[in-house]
Design a protein around this motif. Structure first.
Motif, PDB file in Angstrom:
ATOM      1  N   PHE A 112       0.791  -1.193  -0.127  1.00  0.00           N
ATOM      2  CA  PHE A 112      -0.041  -0.059  -0.087  1.00  0.00           C
ATOM      3  C   PHE A 112       0.819   1.452  -0.119  1.00  0.00           C
ATOM      4  CE2 PHE A 112      -2.798   2.996   2.135  1.00  0.00           C
ATOM      5  CZ  PHE A 112      -3.865   3.085   1.375  1.00  0.00           C
ATOM      6  N   ASP A 113       2.253   1.291   0.838  1.00  0.00           N
ATOM      7  CA  ASP A 113       2.829   2.417   0.729  1.00  0.00           C
ATOM      8  C   ASP A 113       3.393   2.638  -0.572  1.00  0.00           C
ATOM      9  OD1 ASP A 113       2.019   3.029   3.592  1.00  0.00           O
ATOM     10  OD2 ASP A 113       4.186   1.498   4.161  1.00  0.00           O
ATOM     11  N   LYS A 114       4.054   1.541  -1.185  1.00  0.00           N
ATOM     12  CA  LYS A 114       4.387   1.770  -2.599  1.00  0.00           C
ATOM     13  C   LYS A 114       3.225   2.290  -3.489  1.00  0.00           C
ATOM     14  CE  LYS A 114       8.032  -1.744  -2.558  1.00  0.00           C
ATOM     15  NZ  LYS A 114       8.426  -3.022  -3.214  1.00  0.00           N
ATOM     16  N   ALA A 115       2.191   1.741  -3.228  1.00  0.00           N
ATOM     17  CA  ALA A 115       1.274   2.295  -4.243  1.00  0.00           C
ATOM     18  C   ALA A 115       0.922   3.940  -3.970  1.00  0.00           C
ATOM     19  CB  ALA A 115      -0.177   1.737  -3.939  1.00  0.00           C
ATOM     20  N   ASN A 116       0.911   4.253  -2.674  1.00  0.00           N
ATOM     21  CA  ASN A 116       0.867   5.600  -2.324  1.00  0.00           C
ATOM     22  C   ASN A 116       2.008   6.568  -3.089  1.00  0.00           C
ATOM     23  OD1 ASN A 116      -1.594   5.545  -1.201  1.00  0.00           O
ATOM     24  ND2 ASN A 116      -0.978   5.459   0.889  1.00  0.00           N
ATOM     25  N   ALA A 117       3.351   6.057  -2.798  1.00  0.00           N
ATOM     26  CA  ALA A 117       4.332   6.667  -3.176  1.00  0.00           C
ATOM     27  C   ALA A 117       4.372   6.673  -4.787  1.00  0.00           C
ATOM     28  CB  ALA A 117       5.679   5.711  -2.806  1.00  0.00           C
ATOM     29  N   ALA A 118       3.856   5.684  -5.403  1.00  0.00           N
ATOM     30  CA  ALA A 118       3.824   5.716  -6.963  1.00  0.00           C
ATOM     31  C   ALA A 118       2.723   6.786  -7.326  1.00  0.00           C
ATOM     32  CB  ALA A 118       3.328   4.255  -7.468  1.00  0.00           C
ATOM     33  N   LEU A 119       1.586   6.753  -6.605  1.00  0.00           N
ATOM     34  CA  LEU A 119       0.357   7.656  -6.782  1.00  0.00           C
ATOM     35  C   LEU A 119       0.856   9.065  -6.632  1.00  0.00           C
ATOM     36  CD1 LEU A 119      -2.531   8.205  -7.716  1.00  0.00           C
ATOM     37  CD2 LEU A 119      -2.894   7.908  -5.260  1.00  0.00           C
TER      38      LEU A 119
END
Length: 112
Positions: free
Chosen positions: A1-8
């Motif tokens: 989820f953190d990676k997705a937020n960072a990518a977003l």
């Protein structure tokens, strides 16, 4: 989820930069369009000025040609008048020669 937020967040940053780049590009296009409109107006004004200048020069040239033609006509009339005066002088001179010849003949026949 953190990676997705960072990518977003990265994607949002890229999108924001793209929007800002697009906005700058649009501003530059607007500036260039404005400069182009000014340049076109200047070119149109130059065309009008050149046309007026050619018209004025044409009128001035016609006036000068008319003046030169008038002067040529006056010079031609003066020359014709002088030619007529020369012809009169020639006639007078011929008459004077004839009169002198008659006078000499008369003198030749007069007994001394």
């Amino acid at each position: 989820f953190d990676k997705a937020n960072a990518a977003l967040a990265d994607a949002t940053g890229v999108a924001d930069r793209a929007v800002m780049g697009r906005d700058r590009a649009m501003e530059e296009v607007a500036e260039l369009s404005s400069e182009l409109a000014v340049a076109r107006a200047f070119a149109d004004a130059q065309d009008v000025a050149h046309t007026e200048m050619r018209t004025c020069l044409g009128a001035q040239a016609q006036e000068e040609v008319f003046e030169l033609s008038r002067e040529l006509g006056l010079a031609r009339a003066k020359l014709e008048s002088q030619d007529a005066a020369v012809m009169e002088l020639r006639v007078d001179a011929a008459e004077a020669v004839e009169t002198a010849a008659r006078a000499m003949k008369t003198l030749a026949y007069v007994p001394a």
